[in-house]
Structures are given as structure tokens and as C-alpha cells.
Design a protein around this motif. Structure first.
Motif, short mmCIF file in Angstrom:
data_model
loop_
_atom_site.label_atom_id
_atom_site.label_comp_id
_atom_site.label_asym_id
_atom_site.label_seq_id
_atom_site.Cartn_x
_atom_site.Cartn_y
_atom_site.Cartn_z
N ALA A 118 19.95 -87.22 -33.60
CA ALA A 118 18.68 -87.93 -33.47
C ALA A 118 18.15 -88.36 -34.83
O ALA A 118 18.32 -87.68 -35.83
CB ALA A 118 17.64 -87.05 -32.77
N ILE A 119 17.52 -89.51 -34.80
CA ILE A 119 16.79 -90.03 -35.96
C ILE A 119 15.38 -90.36 -35.51
O ILE A 119 15.18 -91.02 -34.48
CB ILE A 119 17.46 -91.31 -36.51
CG1 ILE A 119 18.78 -90.98 -37.20
CG2 ILE A 119 16.52 -92.05 -37.48
CD1 ILE A 119 18.65 -90.29 -38.54
N ALA A 120 14.40 -89.89 -36.27
CA ALA A 120 13.00 -90.28 -36.04
C ALA A 120 12.68 -91.39 -37.03
O ALA A 120 12.70 -91.17 -38.24
CB ALA A 120 12.08 -89.08 -36.25
N SER A 121 12.42 -92.57 -36.50
CA SER A 121 12.24 -93.75 -37.35
C SER A 121 10.77 -94.08 -37.52
O SER A 121 10.00 -94.04 -36.55
CB SER A 121 12.97 -94.94 -36.73
OG SER A 121 12.65 -96.14 -37.40
N GLU A 122 10.39 -94.46 -38.73
CA GLU A 122 9.00 -94.84 -39.00
C GLU A 122 8.73 -96.29 -38.65
O GLU A 122 7.60 -96.75 -38.79
CB GLU A 122 8.67 -94.57 -40.47
CG GLU A 122 8.73 -93.09 -40.83
CD GLU A 122 8.35 -92.83 -42.28
OE1 GLU A 122 7.62 -93.67 -42.86
OE2 GLU A 122 8.76 -91.80 -42.84
#
Length: 826
Positions: free
Chosen positions: A461-465
Motif C-alpha cells: 500500500a501507498i498513501a498518496s498526498e
């Protein structure tokens, strides 16, 4: 003329009777409310009576059924004018989540009896609805009340039936009397021993799954959950304690204070004791107060002293007598007080609710998830149940916070990835469920402090801004897209064998079904390549020769594969291109094991229930339940696997004789799976190789400060935190896993590595949790300790599970470990 007069008289009598107020619960039931416990069906009878008597004020809807087939009902209560426009009011209210319309009614949802033995609340629900339809009608002019009088009918009736069997004719207030001591199978949980007040977000239980459909249809302004606590506690009501999750708005905090002050007014006037701002925080997202809060409501828990211990009356520590009447009265007071506040604040509730659903400027705008397709599909199904929008990724590289690294990183989004945005109606709920690590304003919490879904589902998972482009989809479309891409499997009657992968719970369900269909299956202990494709450890091999006596073999195999959406690959030979051939000792049979689980003391009801539910509702594999009451009479040789669920009384239960019997059974070929607290019973003297980790801090001589004792103790605690652990992927217990597993640790109890068979373990450098709280002292204690391991004894094995891979049924990525322990460890 006489006939006409009689008709007029009959009409007048009918009008007079209908004009009268409906019967109170006391009048209808035939006993004073609070002097007996009302069975669930009689409560339903009363609500049906009210619906027949005053259909213009109340409407009933059966929104589901329990596992034991009891009805789940919702009562809609409002003024005659509002009830005539109920659907219009609902639509206008839901439109406000899109920033539209000007609704002018307060929507208040009141939930009772989530815990079955916290029984006063259902009694209170009957009197509360009666009051609303009679003396308190004024509250209904601008308020719609949704009343669920019993969330947990199975648990309630378990308690009520038990109490009615053992309660004395004359109420005995002596706490030592049997009626004040529920048995192991108590009334708190539902049929499967699950705590429904911790299942709002995870939706593992039938009751929760059916309720969420109606909840999403209404999304109330206010949700109140009525509970009970220990008999020696007074009444608790809002405002809640810290920690509050950071997404909770100032208005939500303020309104809790407004409600609490109104309650206090009534409690003060009656001289009733109460407390606020203690114990019950607003963090863990799956409660009946927090989950509604993260959906825009003012979510509140009310706790009356009592619970199953209290019965109809009990003497408290201060010498007072607490009666069921008292408990019912207090719940009625807070219920009506809540409605009074709501009726007086309709405009504010509506304006703030609309404001809540405006797009929030959260740091992370999108979460991108990749990994095992089965887990992505399972997650998509959960998101859809919550009406959370999601989409399929487009071919692009996304940068952001990398859950695996714990720092910045990137991921390649594509049509095998999911994108979930916080810029949607349910954006706040998305943030709460997906954020890498919830912010803690206080380390003293009532429940676990970490639950992030990417870790629970074992996904990259990547949490993107920044927002990430995606094509919106549904769970059905996402699942169908994979099925459409699957190559056609020819019905090759000449195939030597059929191959299937092994890396998810779905594969375990497929295997369980095959075994019950009497289809023989093998698995590969080493990786191999065949027909240009690489197969990992654990891959299933279904050979024609093993099933030569089954004339329906191909037909049955295809049917089971279709049922589970599994692609099976035929191969014309057992001669592999790389690895071990199918006749090798490295390709082993999977036995159709006969499994038993221990129930009763010393096990935890909740942890026993997790196993029971896993077998019956998830794995769909037979399970024999053996109670501790007749444990010594059982011939263990009748079973291949014995499971000891977590519990806190194993050191007393597993005496020298029991340990010797277990050891002999294992040595003769049995497989023992011990979980959590059960491990404490195996570190005695009967030859099991498990040893407890003892750290220098265990013998600390620090003198506690009187007013700081709890905060000093929290330094030794782990309150449900997630840790990065290492995995020996070559061991059958870990087949289907990569070399890293994120484990949810619920305490600081620790065990040393095994001499052989340490499969999943926590290294010293990873004792800082990736999410959640762990005290400094606790972190030192768990360094270099066992998470899951297997110990060989004679012909059998012991599987140790320090952490719980089945916790509350929602830790999806842990479940394959349990399936491996059942079928592959041999």
C-alpha cells in the motif's frame, strides 16, 4: 333502525378504544416492567402491538435474522405527519450528505442490547417507545426516531432463559447466589460468541451485515448505544474520555457535552450517581459509538451499572441494592433526555451534518493497494458493504507513504490494484480505516490502538498526498474482471494432474471443499516449474491416479473449482521442468483431518467463538466441540487435530495428568494447536519445548506512585499494536506467505524461539510497532521472541500461536496460517 343504532354504537366503541393510549409495557406483559426479564419474542409482540394500535405513529421493519433465526426489528417512531412523509424525510436527509436540500428533522438512532446479558436496555426500550407515543409526543414533531430494541436477540435469550431457570422465586440480592454467576457460555456475545459491539466496521457477523444496509440508508444525526458495566459502577454517559480520534469534529465534541449536561440535570434532581469523561474513549472504529461518529453522527455509549451479574437485584459493595427497575429507569431517563436535546437542536444538527460531509482536506488523498487478488477482492466486498467508493488503478507510478517500508516509496498502479480516495462521501471513514497509524492523544485506551486495513489484509500500500486516477468499479465488477481474464480450462480427461495455487483463505476454502468431496489432494513442499509456469510451496496437486476409483472425479473437481472461482491448470505429466516430480517425498498427501476444539473453562468465550465461526462460516469444514466438563472422558485418538483456544485458566486446567495425556497423544501422531493463553499451560514439566521470555524488567523494584499507578503500568502494556515480523517461508506453516508478516499483538506475554520450528518471529530491531501503542518496557520484553512455531514430538506436532491470527474475524492475512496448521503441517 336498531341495526343502524348498533352499528353507530360499535363504531363509537371502536373509536373510543382506538382513541385511548396504547397499553404500557406493564399492562401488556402482565407484570411490572423491571420485575422479570422479558424474552425477546414478547418484546417483539409488544412492538407489533404498538404498530397495530398506532400505525400512524410507529412502523416496524424486520431488517434481518440472527443465526438462530430470531427476527431483527427496527421501529420507526415519529409524529403522524412525519410518518406519512417518512421516505421523503429520509431522502432529504441523505441528500444533505451531497450538500443538497434543507432538511428540517433530526434523525436519531437508538440501539439496545448489543450485549445480550446487558439486559436492562431492551426493557427500557419498551417503556421509552411507550413514553414517546404518549406523554413525550412533542419530541416527535421534528424528530424521527429509529429504535433497534435488541441488536443481539440470541445472546439476550441465552441470558434470559438461563436466569429464568436459576433465579429464585424471591429475588436474592446476595452476590454469592447462583443467579448472579453466569456460566461460561454467557449471554454477552451472539450465537458465535462474537462481541457485536466490536463488529460495526468489520462486519464479520450476520447481524452486523444486515444492520449496515439499514444504517447506510439512514445515516442518523445521533446514535446512542445502551450498555451496562460492572454492578459497582454508577451510570456513565457522554462526554467520552480521551483519546478522541483526530477526525472527530469540534461540534461532535461539543454536542456530547450538551447532551451530558442535560442528562446530569435529571440525574442530579434524582440523586443518581454518574460519571463522564472516563474509561470509554472514542478511538477504535468498530464500536457502536465510534463507527457512527466516523459516519457523521454524534455517537455515544451509555453504561448503566449491572450487566449479567446483577439479575433482578443485587447488593453492591457500598451496601445498596441495585435492582433491574433502577437500571431500566436510568436508561429511560438518558434515552428521553437525548431526544429532548435533539428536538431542541434540529437546525444545528442538520447544518453541522451537512458540513461534516463536505470534502475534508486530509493529508492522504488516496490509498493505492496491490497484492494477492483474493485479498483485494475480499477488501472490495467490505468496502462495498460500507458504501465506500473505490476504483481500479490506471497504469501510473504513485508516490507516497509506503506501508511496508515505513517511509516514502512508490507503487505501480494498474488494473490489478485498488484505489480508495478520501475525497468522497465516506472519506472520513476511509481515513480512519486506512491511515497507517492512528494519532493517539492518550495511551490509555479501552481497546486496540491499531487496525489499518492494508496490514490486516496483507497488501502492499501507498498513501498518496495527491489524488490518484482510477476507474470506479464495484466488488462484483472487480471480481468478474479477473474471472474474464482467466484462461479457459479444458475438460481434459487425459490430464495427469490438475494444479492450483496456494496463497489465500480462498484457496483454503477450495481445499476444504475438495477434501469433503472425497477428492484426494497433494501439496508441494518445494517450489517447482511446469509447462513454463512457476509454482510456489504449498501449491495443490490433484492427481488422476490418486482419484482413479472415483468415476465422477473430473465432474466433481470442475464443480468445486467453479463454486470457488478457482482456476485449475491441467498438466499431462508428473515430470516437472524444475523442482521435485509429483512422485517425490516432497509432494505429500493432505489428509482429511478430524478436528476438535476445547470449549468451556479454561477457554475464552470470545476466542473460542472466533474458531467456531472460522470453521462454520468461513472455512466450511466440520468441527467437533469438546467441553471441558467431560474432557477427561474423551478418547483423543479419535481426532487428528485438537485446538486449545486462548484463555486465562490453563495453568489450573492442564494438570500433570492432562499434560501427560496430551503429550502421549501428540507423540502418537496428533496435532495440537495452542493459542494465546493456552501456551502458558504448556510451559510446565511434561516435555514441551516452549519457554517463557523473562526480561530484567519483570523484577523491577520501582515503587508505584499512588495516583500514577495506571500510567506506570501502561509502560508494560501493548494495547493492540501492529508489528513487522519475519517469516521462514520454507516451513509448511508459512506456505503462501512472503518473508514479512504484520502481526496484531494484543499483549506483552512473550516466549523464546524454539530450538527448531520457529516460523514467525519478532526481531529486536522491529519492536517498535508500525502502528499502535506499545510501552517501552513491553517492547524490550518482546524482542527476539516467537510469534508462530511448530514443535515435532514423535509422530505428531504442536503448533504454537502466540498472537491470534483469527482475532475478531477481521485479520484476513492471518487466516491462512491457521489453514496451514490444519492441513499442511504434518
Amino acid at each position: 333502525m336498531l341495526k343502524t343504532s348498533l352499528l353507530c354504537l360499535a363504531f363509537a366503541v371502536s373509536f373510543f378504544l382506538n382513541a385511548q393510549d396504547p397499553q404500557s409495557p406493564t399492562e401488556f406483559l402482565g407484570y411490572e416492567l423491571g420485575t422479570r426479564f422479558t424474552p425477546h419474542h414478547r418484546m417483539v409482540d409488544y412492538f407489533q402491538y404498538l404498530n397495530q394500535k398506532r400505525p400512524q405513529l410507529i412502523k416496524l421493519e424486520e431488517y434481518g435474522r440472527t443465526y438462530e433465526e430470531r427476527p431483527l426489528i427496527m421501529a420507526f417512531v415519529s409524529s403522524e405527519e412525519n410518518m406519512a412523509d417518512l421516505e421523503k424525510i429520509r431522502r432529504e436527509h441523505i441528500q444533505s450528505t451531497e450538500g443538497l436540500g434543507n432538511p428540517n428533522k433530526a434523525i436519531v438512532w437508538m440501539s439496545y442490547n448489543a450485549h445480550g446479558n446487558e439486559s436492562a436496555s431492551t426493557e427500557a426500550a419498551m417503556q421509552t417507545v411507550y413514553e414517546l407515543m404518549t406523554e413525550k409526543k412533542g419530541y416527535l414533531e421534528n424528530t424521527v426516531v429509529l429504535m433497534d430494541p435488541c441488536i443481539n436477540p440470541d445472546g439476550r435469550d441465552r441470558y434470559v432463559n438461563w436466569y429464568n431457570q436459576f433465579g429464585n422465586n424471591e429475588t436474592t440480592i446476595d452476590p454469592n447466589s447462583k443467579e448472579h454467576h453466569e456460566p461460561w457460555l454467557n449471554g454477552r456475545p451472539n450465537h458465535y460468541m462474537f462481541d457485536l459491539n466490536r463488529d460495526w466496521a468489520w462486519l464479520t457477523q450476520q447481524e452486523s451485515q444486515q444492520r449496515i444496509v439499514l444504517y447506510n440508508k439512514w445515516l442518523p444525526h445521533v446514535h446512542v448505544d445502551f450498555h451496562e458495566q460492572g454492578v459497582n459502577s454508577p451510570y456513565y454517559f457522554a462526554p467520552a474520555a480521551e483519546p478522541f480520534h483526530e477526525v472527530i469534529t469540534d461540534f461532535q465534541r461539543d454536542f456530547q457535552m450538551t447532551v451530558g449536561k442535560n442528562h446530569a440535570k435529571y440525574f442530579d434532581s434524582n440523586g443518581w450517581f454518574y460519571f463522564t469523561k472516563e474509561i470509554y474513549d472514542l478511538l477504535y472504529p468498530s464500536y457502536g459509538d465510534t463507527f457512527p461518529t466516523y459516519n457523521g453522527a454524534i455517537g455515544m455509549t451509555y453504561e448503566q451499572g449491572g450487566s449479567g451479574r446483577a439479575g433482578l437485584g443485587i447488593t453492591t459493595n457500598n451496601g445498596d441494592t441495585l435492582t433491574l427497575k433502577d437500571r431500566v429507569t436510568h436508561h429511560i431517563a438518558t434515552g428521553l433526555s437525548t431526544l429532548e436535546v435533539c428536538a431542541n437542536n434540529v437546525e444545528r444538527l442538520n447544518s453541522e451534518f451537512k458540513k461534516y460531509y463536505k470534502n475534508k482536506d486530509y493529508l492522504y488523498k488516496s490509498y493505492v493497494l496491490k497484492g494477492k487478488r483474493d485479498y483485494l477482492e475480499r477488501l472490495a466486498e467490505l468496502l462495498q458493504q460500507h458504501e465506500i467508493e473505490f476504483g481500479i488503478g490506471k497504469n501510473t507510478t504513485v508516490k507516497g507513504y509506503d506501508y511496508g517500508k515505513g517511509t516514502s516509496g512508490s507503487i505501480r498502479a494498474n488494473d490489478n490494484s485498488l484505489v480508495v480516495s478520501t475525497q468522497q462521501k465516506k472519506g472520513t471513514l476511509v481515513k480512519v480505516l486506512f491511515e497507517p497509524n492512528a494519532k493517539l492523544t492518550d495511551s490509555l485506551t479501552y481497546d486496540i490502538t491499531a487496525w489499518s486495513l492494508p496490514y490486516a489484509y496483507g497488501l502492499e500500500a501507498i498513501a498518496s498526498e495527491t489524488p490518484v486516477a482510477n476507474t470506479r468499479t464495484s466488488a462484483q465488477e472487480f471480481i468478474r474482471s479477473r474471472q474474464e481474464r482467466m484462461p479457459e480450462t479444458s475438460n481434459d480427461n487425459a490430464a495427469y494432474a490438475f494444479l492450483s495455487d496456494w496463497d489465500s483463505m480462498k484457496d483454503a476454502q477450495f481445499l476444504a471443499d475438495l477434501l469433503q468431496s472425497e477428492i484426494q489432494v497433494r501439496f508441494a513442499k518445494k517450489p517447482f516449474s511446469m509447462d513454463g509456469k512457476q509454482y510456489n510451496r504449498g501449491s495443490l496437486i490433484i492427481a488422476r491416479a490418486d482419484n482413479k476409483n472415483n468415476v465422477e472425479f473430473i465432474k466433481q473437481l470442475r464443480a468445486v473449482a467453479k463454486k470457488h472461482g478457482k482456476h485449475i491448470t491441467p498438466t499431462a505429466t508428473g515430470f516437472v521442468e524444475g523442482g521435485k516430480d509429483f512422485g517425490s517425498a516432497s509432494v505429500q498427501f493432505i489428509n482429511k483431518v478430524k478436528v476438535a476444539v476445547l470449549s468451556g473453562v479454561p477457554t475464552s468465550t470470545l476466542h473460542f467463538g472466533e474458531i467456531w465461526h472460522f470453521f462454520e462460516q468461513q472455512l466450511h469444514y466440520p468441527l467437533t466441540i469438546i467441553d471441558s466438563d467431560y474432557w477427561e472422558e474423551i478418547d483423543l485418538s479419535d481426532y487428528d487435530v485438537l485446538i486449545l483456544p486462548d484463555g486465562d485458566k490453563y495453568t489450573q486446567f492442564l494438570d500433570e495428568t492432562a499434560l501427560r495425556a496430551l503429550k502421549t497423544w501428540v507423540e502418537d501422531g496428533g496435532k495440537l494447536i495452542a493459542m494465546g493463553g493456552a501456551l502458558k499451560g504448556l510451559i510446565q514439566e511434561e516435555g514441551f519445548g516452549l519457554t517463557a521470555k523473562i526480561s530484567e524488567t519483570d523484577s523491577s523494584t520501582m515503587v508505584p506512585v499512588y495516583d500514577e499507578t495506571v500510567r506506570q503500568q501502561i509502560n508494560k502494556a501493548i494495547t493492540g499494536a501492529i508489528f513487522r515480523t519475519k517469516v521462514d517461508t520454507t516451513h509448511p506453516l508459512a506456505f503462501g506467505y512472503k518473508d514479512t508478516y504484520y502481526s496484531l499483538k494484543l499483549g506483552h506475554t512473550a516466549y523464546n524461539y524454539l530450538d527448531e520450528g520457529t516460523v514467525v518471529y519478532l526481531e529486536k530491531e522491529n519492536t517498535k510497532p508500525v502502528a499502535g501503542f506499545a510501552g517501552t518496557t513491553a517492547r524490550k520484553r518482546i524482542a527476539d521472541t516467537l510469534i508462530f512455531g511448530v514443535e515435532a514430538h514423535g509422530k505428531g506436532h504442536v503448533v504454537y500461536m502466540v498472537d491470534n491470527p483469527l482475532f475478531r474475524g477481521f485479520w484476513e492475512n492471518g487466516k491462512l496460517f491457521f489453514a496451514n496448521a490444519l492441513f499442511l503441517v504434518d
